[in-house]
Design an enzyme around this catalytic site. Sequence first.
Site, PDB file in Angstrom:
ATOM      1  N   SER A  46       0.859  -1.177   0.000  1.00 18.22           N
ATOM      2  CA  SER A  46       0.000   0.000   0.000  1.00 18.22           C
ATOM      3  C   SER A  46       0.891   1.222   0.000  1.00 18.22           C
ATOM      4  O   SER A  46       2.111   1.104   0.108  1.00 18.22           O
ATOM      5  CB  SER A  46      -0.911   0.028   1.222  1.00 18.22           C
ATOM      6  N   ARG A  99      -0.694  -3.825  -7.054  1.00 26.66           N
ATOM      7  CA  ARG A  99      -1.808  -4.552  -6.438  1.00 26.66           C
ATOM      8  C   ARG A  99      -3.124  -3.949  -6.883  1.00 26.66           C
ATOM      9  O   ARG A  99      -3.253  -2.725  -6.991  1.00 26.66           O
ATOM     10  CB  ARG A  99      -1.698  -4.466  -4.905  1.00 26.66           C
ATOM     11  N   THR A 148      -6.891   0.749   5.145  1.00 29.52           N
ATOM     12  CA  THR A 148      -6.342  -0.052   6.239  1.00 29.52           C
ATOM     13  C   THR A 148      -7.154   0.114   7.510  1.00 29.52           C
ATOM     14  O   THR A 148      -7.458  -0.867   8.208  1.00 29.52           O
ATOM     15  CB  THR A 148      -4.871   0.325   6.499  1.00 29.52           C
ATOM     16  N   CYS A 168      -1.174  -6.124 -17.392  1.00 33.80           N
ATOM     17  CA  CYS A 168      -0.414  -6.867 -16.377  1.00 33.80           C
ATOM     18  C   CYS A 168       0.830  -6.081 -15.989  1.00 33.80           C
ATOM     19  O   CYS A 168       1.649  -5.735 -16.840  1.00 33.80           O
ATOM     20  CB  CYS A 168      -0.020  -8.244 -16.902  1.00 33.80           C
ATOM     21  N   CYS A 173       4.477 -13.621 -11.853  1.00 31.13           N
ATOM     22  CA  CYS A 173       3.258 -13.107 -11.226  1.00 31.13           C
ATOM     23  C   CYS A 173       3.532 -12.512  -9.853  1.00 31.13           C
ATOM     24  O   CYS A 173       4.154 -13.149  -8.989  1.00 31.13           O
ATOM     25  CB  CYS A 173       2.230 -14.229 -11.116  1.00 31.13           C
ATOM     26  N   CYS A 180      -1.231  -9.597  -8.199  1.00 34.93           N
ATOM     27  CA  CYS A 180      -2.032  -8.371  -8.145  1.00 34.93           C
ATOM     28  C   CYS A 180      -3.505  -8.623  -8.450  1.00 34.93           C
ATOM     29  O   CYS A 180      -4.355  -7.817  -8.116  1.00 34.93           O
ATOM     30  CB  CYS A 180      -1.469  -7.317  -9.095  1.00 34.93           C
ATOM     31  N   CYS A 221      -5.445  -9.511 -13.857  1.00 32.48           N
ATOM     32  CA  CYS A 221      -5.856 -10.331 -15.005  1.00 32.48           C
ATOM     33  C   CYS A 221      -7.228 -10.939 -14.783  1.00 32.48           C
ATOM     34  O   CYS A 221      -8.071 -10.961 -15.691  1.00 32.48           O
ATOM     35  CB  CYS A 221      -4.829 -11.419 -15.271  1.00 32.48           C
TER      36      CYS A 221
END
Length: 588
Positions: free
Chosen positions: A91, A336, A372, A534, A560, A563, A566
Amino acid sequence: MQLLRLMGQSAFGGRRFFSAARPLRSTAAAAAHALLNGERFAEAVDVCIVGAGPAGLSAAIRIRQLAAAAGSDVRVFVVEKGAEVGAHTLSGAVLEPRALNELIPDWKDKGAPLNTEAKKDKMYFLTENLSIPIPHPPQMSNKGNYIVSLSQFVRWLGEQAEEAGVEIYPSFAASEVLYNEDGSVAGIATNDVGIGKNGLPKDSFERGMEIRAKVTLFAEGCHGSLSKKVIHKFDLRKDSSPQTYGLGLKEVWEIDPAKFESGLVLHSIGWPVDYKTYGGAFMYHFEENLCSIGYVVGLDYENPTLSPYKEFQRFKHHPLIKKYLEGGKIISYGARALNEGGYQSIPKLAFPGGALIGCSAGFLNVPKIKGTHTAMKSGMLAGEAAFESITNEATANSTAPITLTNYEESFKNSWIHKELYEVRNVRPSFHNPLGLWGGVVYSGLDTLIFKGRTPWTFKNSKPDHATLKPLKDIKPIEYPKPDGVISFELLENVSRTGTGHVEDQPVHLKLQRGPKEQLETNYAVYGGPEQKFCPAGVYEYLDDAENPGKKRFQINSSNCIHCKTCDIKDPSQNIDWTVPEGGGGPKY
């Protein structure tokens, strides 16, 4: 650890139990079949939590706090797919400590890594060369907040959970939801490890295990692989809008001390994306000369040639931003997906045997650019509801599954609900013919004057995978080449994520109906948008040597970074993101 000792007596290296199998053509095939279908070790707990992030750990801590106060013992079991707690947590992040103050009031004495107080807010509208200061909505004021490394904060939260008696197991990837005969959730199962790409067990094969629980809390984060399954099974979105998402990309830099402004919180909108595309940027200065810089692109964009990663790299060359980065060095990179649907996209939270918490449900406050504190509070509310239900005498003597209706009610009466309801129309207001301009004007009125008191609620009408226009109907975007100093090639940055996977394992990015739709729809109609959206270079359309003049779809699954973009943006909805072996993925 007690669990591993128990597993050593059963599925992990000890005696195994195999189900009956039909005759197979060879002894080797029969042995492989027996291993893959062997009985799994099962562990019974009171509460199983999937995901050791802010929501999951807050729920676990709250349950154990209540148990200690009541003099009871409630077993709380947390599984985390990352190699360690915090490894998959990413984050900005500016942390609002409201929920933390409630959960652990003495967090300062306990050494929480909140070391940089937010001191200065700046907001800009960017053109290609200009930066125009603009007032920020009151929700974006960061007075009393802290600039943190969220992965470090989550590691600290994990330490507090373990001290409270929570059992946490990193590198355990939950891959299956278990159900009782009545259809209620019975717990989860972790995936088998030691399976080769050919689908056969290797010498290192170990059967997964079952964690059976009275209550299972799904805290996987945005678009979790099991959360999406329970949402579908129990039709939890029946009365809500589709969830919409953004892709957040972030780098951490060490900058020239002469340019460092401790506590600086800078946000921008406008360039480099066009007025039809929802996007914005952030820069936070924290610790000693560290700078978090990032860009968020709404995944409801229309142009299939748009690359969120390349927009981010282009953004860093703006004069306002570049001046901070020159003379500095990049340390890390990550990306992310995040929830942007807001209040109207929150699904039903509870179902027989379990509940959704944190970003699995979607509590991000988009105008604040914070989730959060709401994730933690949702975990606390669910933890309180779970403890009450498990220790209730009537429930204890009943065989019926537990449904946390008390969690649903406490959410409606909480400050999370009030906070999200007030800003519910901000993000969807950008879905208008004027795009950015209309959204900014409405948002200003809504946050400064209406304050959410309007009698209407805008809806999120389309899922993000349905928003792309065909390639023939758009103007392709051309991006500048990275200079290797301020901007970087994608794979160079992926190397900064610490990502690693066992190479010889089945591909965890599944094509549910084979590659045909990728080739005939995604590539033929949209030009292969997977290659653009991506942020880790996982997907490629390559020349097919066996079929000259045609393409083949390649998945580089070891790249990968988890995140989930896709799974969200694929226009054919053919890609299914599932968990790889536990411990794989990025190390933030």
